[in-house]
Design a protein around this motif. Sequence first.
Motif, PDB file in Angstrom:
ATOM      1  N   LEU A 104       0.882  -1.230   0.028  1.00 23.18           N
ATOM      2  CA  LEU A 104       0.074  -0.063   0.090  1.00 23.18           C
ATOM      3  C   LEU A 104       0.776   1.401  -0.047  1.00 23.18           C
ATOM      4  N   ALA A 116      -7.493  -1.902   0.024  1.00 26.24           N
ATOM      5  CA  ALA A 116      -6.390  -1.837  -1.104  1.00 26.24           C
ATOM      6  C   ALA A 116      -6.904  -1.292  -2.204  1.00 26.24           C
ATOM      7  N   TYR A 121      -8.997   2.593  -1.372  1.00 29.45           N
ATOM      8  CA  TYR A 121      -8.692   3.437  -0.210  1.00 29.45           C
ATOM      9  C   TYR A 121      -9.387   4.673  -0.284  1.00 29.45           C
TER      10      TYR A 121
END
Length: 95
Positions: free
Chosen positions: A17, A56, A59
């Motif tokens: 991320l 993911a 977001y």
Amino acid sequence: MTYLKDLGFNEDIIEMLNVNIPDVVIEKLIENKDTVITNINYLKDLGVTNYIDAFASFYNMFLIDTKTFDDIFSKYDREDLIAKLEKNVAIMEYL
């Protein structure tokens, strides 16, 4: 975004991320961590098991104020929503 560890995210996912999310958005995710945590917990409490994939992929949605986030999901049948999200998390884009 180490606070994600407390929500079930492992180190590899957090690193992925950090690499893939623009720095400006990471700053917002850190600044608004209480909102992000509440929204992730909302999905977890709802019964969505692939909440990490949802985060993911989408977001930015987790930065939405908690009332609006709740309103987005609460208008759908719980079981149907969970099944659809688990089958294809990409439907979050259309909620």
